[in-house]
Design a protein around this motif. Structure first.
Motif, PDB file in Angstrom:
ATOM      1  N   GLY A  13     -37.825 -20.023  52.016  1.00  0.00           N
ATOM      2  CA  GLY A  13     -37.835 -21.485  51.887  1.00  0.00           C
ATOM      3  C   GLY A  13     -37.406 -21.958  50.506  1.00  0.00           C
ATOM      4  O   GLY A  13     -36.839 -23.040  50.344  1.00  0.00           O
ATOM      5  N   GLN A  36     -33.633 -21.842  52.940  1.00  0.00           N
ATOM      6  CA  GLN A  36     -34.071 -21.568  54.333  1.00  0.00           C
ATOM      7  C   GLN A  36     -33.341 -20.412  55.006  1.00  0.00           C
ATOM      8  O   GLN A  36     -33.947 -19.663  55.763  1.00  0.00           O
ATOM      9  N   SER A  84     -31.789 -16.809  55.381  1.00  0.00           N
ATOM     10  CA  SER A  84     -31.872 -15.519  54.695  1.00  0.00           C
ATOM     11  C   SER A  84     -30.581 -15.255  53.932  1.00  0.00           C
ATOM     12  O   SER A  84     -29.483 -15.474  54.446  1.00  0.00           O
ATOM     13  N   ASN A  99     -30.611 -23.617  45.031  1.00  0.00           N
ATOM     14  CA  ASN A  99     -31.977 -23.863  45.519  1.00  0.00           C
ATOM     15  C   ASN A  99     -33.074 -23.306  44.641  1.00  0.00           C
ATOM     16  O   ASN A  99     -34.195 -23.809  44.651  1.00  0.00           O
TER      17      ASN A  99
END
Ligand SMILES: Nc1ncnc2c1ncn2[C@@H]1O[C@H](COP(=O)(O)OP(=O)(O)OP(=O)(O)O)[C@@H](O)[C@H]1O
Ligand SMILES: [Mg+2]
Length: 245
Positions: A129, A133, A135, A151
């Motif tokens: 996450g 989100q 992989s 991210n």
């Protein structure tokens, strides 16, 4: 928000202890010999970029810095402690880092060579996450690398990147540079090793060339990387002629 002042850098100085056993290969690396002779290296900008020929010791140096700053030798955040191999050099045992007083909120050590293992560890930890989100294994090398930067690089951090261009197209290298700019403006510090003439041109970076003579601060336009690439792109046929005549 803003760029870090010199006195606020998370990593301010690196020194090598002169007592490295003479029979260890690290004592013969140009980067190590130079630091022993000069007493150490002061970091002076939010972005420090190490360049130099294959084998001069860039990865060895950034890895030892990362370990000393608390990161896992294979990469990740300071919370990663997986190990798939004992491949790191002993240099960290002889390296001293002088840290700034400022509180560091974030950090990541990224080495192209073991990115796969970092991605596996993220899956195993169930923290995908934090990384967009999807992989990282379900994305291409370049996509997963950019997902990580977009991210998981949260700012106010120390980011140590070993050849970040390895996975990236030239367009994505520029995207990476834009993210670096955003993070520098949010009190981040970068230590980067690279062969990319584009990354070397990062505005305001301290570009440090490592060669047999030791360490020198250079303008990216004076580097072999930049000049060879420029000459090639200006006249590929001529360069190919030299190569294959
Ligand atoms: N376990 C080892 N034993 C002996 N020599 C080693 C060992 N590990 C690395 N070396 C040597 O240390 C030198 C520095 O390696 P390093 O990976 O730091 O170079 P680099 O500057 O990052 O090169 P590149 O640009 O190819 O990534 C190399 O010449 C390598 O052969
Ligand atoms: Mg390397």
């Amino acid at each position: 928000m803003g760029a870090l002042e010199l006195t606020d850098l998370y990593l301010q100085r690196v020194e090598v202890d002169g007592d490295i056993p003479g029979n260890s290969y690290v004592s013969r690396l140009p980067v190590v010999r130079s630091m022993v002779e000069s007493g150490g290296l002061d970091l002076s900008r939010p972005v420090t970029i190490f360049i130099g020929e294959n084998g001069v010791g860039k990865s060895t140096l950034v890895e030892a810095i990362a370990i000393r700053m608390g990161f896992n030798p294979e990469g990740g955040t300071v919370n990663f402690n997986f190990a798939t191999r004992e491949s790191h050099s002993p240099l960290h045992d002889y390296l001293r880092v002088i840290k700034g007083c400022r509180w560091r909120k974030d950090g990541f050590f990224l080495r192209a060579e073991s990115f796969y293992n970092v991605a596996s560890n993220i899956d195993d930890l169930g923290v995908v996450g934090n990384y967009g989100q999807v992989s990282l294994h379900a994305q291409s090398h370049g996509e997963s690398f950019m997902a990580l930067v977009e991210n998981r690089f949260w700012g106010k951090g120390l980011y140590i990147l070993d050849e970040p261009e390895a996975a990236l197209s030239p367009m994505r290298v520029m995207t990476l540079m834009r993210h670096m700019g955003r993070l520098v403006d949010d009190e981040s510090q970068f230590i980067v090793s690279t062969h990319s003439p584009m990354i070397m041109a990062f505005p305001g970076a301290d570009v440090i060339q490592i060669d047999e003579e030791g360490l020198s601060h250079v303008d990216y336009r004076d580097t072999g990387h930049y000049q060879v690439m420029r000459r090639f792109l200006e006249d590929p046929e001529r360069m190919l002629g030299y190569l294959f005549e």
